[in-house]
Motif scaffolding. Structure first.
Motif, mmCIF file in Angstrom:
data_model
loop_
_atom_site.group_PDB
_atom_site.id
_atom_site.type_symbol
_atom_site.label_atom_id
_atom_site.label_comp_id
_atom_site.label_asym_id
_atom_site.label_seq_id
_atom_site.Cartn_x
_atom_site.Cartn_y
_atom_site.Cartn_z
ATOM 1 N N ASN A 1 8.202 -8.000 2.206
ATOM 2 C CA ASN A 1 8.508 -6.581 2.351
ATOM 3 C C ASN A 1 7.818 -5.955 3.562
ATOM 4 O O ASN A 1 8.366 -5.039 4.168
ATOM 5 C CB ASN A 1 8.091 -5.854 1.058
ATOM 6 N N GLY B 1 19.673 1.228 3.753
ATOM 7 C CA GLY B 1 19.874 2.155 4.870
ATOM 8 C C GLY B 1 18.579 2.942 5.013
ATOM 9 O O GLY B 1 17.506 2.405 4.696
ATOM 10 N N TYR C 1 13.824 -3.456 16.789
ATOM 11 C CA TYR C 1 13.705 -3.500 15.320
ATOM 12 C C TYR C 1 14.926 -4.210 14.729
ATOM 13 O O TYR C 1 14.795 -5.100 13.889
ATOM 14 C CB TYR C 1 13.595 -2.065 14.775
ATOM 15 N N VAL D 1 13.088 -8.037 2.449
ATOM 16 C CA VAL D 1 13.548 -6.668 2.640
ATOM 17 C C VAL D 1 14.013 -6.568 4.095
ATOM 18 O O VAL D 1 13.217 -6.442 5.024
ATOM 19 C CB VAL D 1 12.460 -5.624 2.303
ATOM 20 N N SER D 2 15.309 -6.717 4.255
ATOM 21 C CA SER D 2 15.920 -6.654 5.580
ATOM 22 C C SER D 2 16.298 -5.193 5.824
ATOM 23 O O SER D 2 15.515 -4.281 5.520
ATOM 24 C CB SER D 2 17.128 -7.599 5.604
ATOM 25 N N ILE E 1 8.320 1.059 -0.342
ATOM 26 C CA ILE E 1 9.125 0.192 -1.203
ATOM 27 C C ILE E 1 8.251 -0.849 -1.913
ATOM 28 O O ILE E 1 8.422 -1.118 -3.103
ATOM 29 C CB ILE E 1 10.224 -0.507 -0.363
ATOM 30 N N ASP F 1 -2.759 -10.051 5.215
ATOM 31 C CA ASP F 1 -2.181 -9.627 6.495
ATOM 32 C C ASP F 1 -1.169 -10.694 6.877
ATOM 33 O O ASP F 1 -1.535 -11.851 7.104
ATOM 34 C CB ASP F 1 -3.308 -9.529 7.540
ATOM 35 N N VAL F 2 0.088 -10.315 6.933
ATOM 36 C CA VAL F 2 1.135 -11.325 7.152
ATOM 37 C C VAL F 2 1.069 -11.931 8.560
ATOM 38 O O VAL F 2 1.728 -12.926 8.842
ATOM 39 C CB VAL F 2 2.565 -10.771 6.889
ATOM 40 N N PHE G 1 7.509 5.091 6.531
ATOM 41 C CA PHE G 1 8.110 4.374 7.649
ATOM 42 C C PHE G 1 8.632 5.345 8.715
ATOM 43 O O PHE G 1 8.292 5.236 9.892
ATOM 44 C CB PHE G 1 9.271 3.548 7.093
ATOM 45 N N VAL H 1 15.413 5.022 4.146
ATOM 46 C CA VAL H 1 14.642 5.215 2.915
ATOM 47 C C VAL H 1 13.505 6.180 3.254
ATOM 48 O O VAL H 1 12.838 6.011 4.280
ATOM 49 C CB VAL H 1 14.033 3.885 2.400
ATOM 50 N N LYS I 1 15.295 -7.801 12.522
ATOM 51 C CA LYS I 1 15.969 -7.950 11.226
ATOM 52 C C LYS I 1 17.150 -8.934 11.336
ATOM 53 O O LYS I 1 17.418 -9.684 10.410
ATOM 54 C CB LYS I 1 16.433 -6.583 10.702
ATOM 55 N N SER J 1 0.829 -1.213 0.000
ATOM 56 C CA SER J 1 0.000 0.000 0.000
ATOM 57 C C SER J 1 0.861 1.259 0.000
ATOM 58 O O SER J 1 0.371 2.346 -0.280
ATOM 59 C CB SER J 1 -0.951 0.001 1.206
ATOM 60 N N SER J 2 2.135 1.121 0.322
ATOM 61 C CA SER J 2 3.004 2.313 0.384
ATOM 62 C C SER J 2 4.470 1.928 0.185
ATOM 63 O O SER J 2 4.805 0.749 0.109
ATOM 64 C CB SER J 2 2.838 2.990 1.759
ATOM 65 N N LYS K 1 5.802 7.421 10.328
ATOM 66 C CA LYS K 1 5.026 6.636 11.296
ATOM 67 C C LYS K 1 5.801 6.518 12.611
ATOM 68 O O LYS K 1 5.234 6.619 13.689
ATOM 69 C CB LYS K 1 4.761 5.219 10.747
ATOM 70 N N THR L 1 10.304 6.928 3.201
ATOM 71 C CA THR L 1 8.946 6.411 2.997
ATOM 72 C C THR L 1 8.105 6.826 4.206
ATOM 73 O O THR L 1 8.591 7.520 5.096
ATOM 74 C CB THR L 1 8.946 4.875 2.935
#
Ligand code: NAD
Length: 314
Positions: free
Chosen positions: A88, A184, A153, A138-139, A14, A63-64, A190, A186, A157, A11-12, A193, A188
């Protein structure tokens, strides 16, 4: 022959960019299943997809963190066949440990780590049967190195990195590739939020020194890093698309060359001190020079005496 690519979190950011780039592949190599938890947010992706929508791109709910949602999602795909899975979807968490609840930390692991594991368990049997597949994760550079106030976080990862590196060994037998892409900062949603989360949070039970380091040192330095060396989601998606397009994909791929020297410090000093001391110095002595520090580390122009020596004792 087209490969079916399932991407989580489209939805957003990457995920959205990657879905668009693969769906618009000039050679039409991909059938993109762009998934998102909340279909109410599909408008920007669908609008940007244009003619690709319904041809090389479909939007499906996923939904993961939910088994049923994964089963439903795969039922939308012919034969449930996923050739490329891109894990992702992810959430961030920053702040002093003392002020974060275990439930909050566990929810980060539920999305970032167990979300990816859930998807892998769903698609792996098919990939193994077909003796073919590619799993992209996407790590983050925080999957390679710890970063202050990103403890949980980074741990989520690191967990991904350990899980997928282990799996990669077995999966060579099945001609299935694993690729971990490590961006590194990005630019977005992210970061936005995270900052919104931080401005609301009280961080109870946190001593004033720690809170001061977080608010007055870490947060401004982090903002500056996003501003100065942050990549666009488009650039990161381009790297991922390239990784997906190669015949022998790499296990690891960093997207931002600025971070290579910092991550190399770990390999240079098996005791681990060199990285920790350098990161400490960068943040506590020259927080306003973080960007410059990264650049100078990269080109080697900083006088070596300002960096901790490898032989220095703890
Ligand atoms: P973003 O917030 O735009 O994208 C994350 C996506 O994951 C969102 O669309 C969100 O809705 C989705 N998501 C969250 N929980 C989900 C769930 N349970 N099920 C399905 N989807 C869910 O941010 P982004 O920067 O595009 O993040 C994508 C990935 O990149 C994440 O894994 C993140 O950890 C990683 N990453 C981001 C940065 C950065 O600085 N932005 C740096 C390194 C790595």
């Amino acid at each position: 022959q087209q490969r079916t690519v399932l991407i989580s979190g489209c939805s957003s950011g990457i995920g959205l960019e990657l879905a668009l780039q693969l769906a618009h592949d000039p050679r039409q190599r991909y059938q993109v299943v762009a998934t998102m938890r909340d279909l109410g947010k599909k408008e920007p992706l669908e609008a940007a997809a244009g003619e690709a929508l319904g041809k090389t791109l479909s939007v499906v709910q996923l939904d993961v963190c939910n088994d049923e949602s994964v089963t439903d999602c795969l039922s939308h795909i012919e034969g449930g066949q996923v050739d490329v899975l891109v894990n992702n979807a992810g959430v961030g968490l920053v702040g002093p440990l003392e002020g974060l609840s275990l439930a909050t930390m566990q929810s980060v692991f539920n999305t970032n780590f167990f979300g990816a594991v859930r998807l892998v368990k769903a698609v792996l049997p098919g990939m193994k049967r077909r003796r073919q597949g590619h799993i992209v994760v996407v790590s983050s550079v925080m999957g390679l190195q710890g970063v202050m106030f990103n403890d949980v976080y980074a741990a989520s990862k690191f967990a991904l990195e350990g899980f997928f590196e282990s799996l990669a060994i077995q999966l060579r037998q099945f001609n299935i590739f694993i690729s971990m892409v490590e961006p590194g900062p990005v630019t977005t949603d992210f970061e936005g939020k995270l900052l919104a989360q931080v401005s609301k949070a009280e961080f109870p039970d946190t001593d004033p020194d720690t809170l001061g380091y977080f608010r007055d040192l870490y947060l401004p330095a982090s903002r500056e890093l996003f501003r100065s060396v942050g990549q666009s989601p488009r650039d990161v998606a381009q790297v991922i698309a390239k990784v997906i397009g190669t015949t022998r994909p790499p296990l690891r791929r960093q997207t931002n060359t600025r971070y290579l020297p910092l991550t190399a410090l770990k390999a240079m000093d098996p005791s681990g001190s060199l990285y920790v001391k350098t990161a400490h110095r960068l943040l506590f002595r020259w927080p306003h020079l973080l960007n410059l520090g990264l650049r100078c580390l990269a080109c080697g122009c900083l006088p070596t005496r300002v960096w901790p020596r490898q032989t220095e004792q703890n």
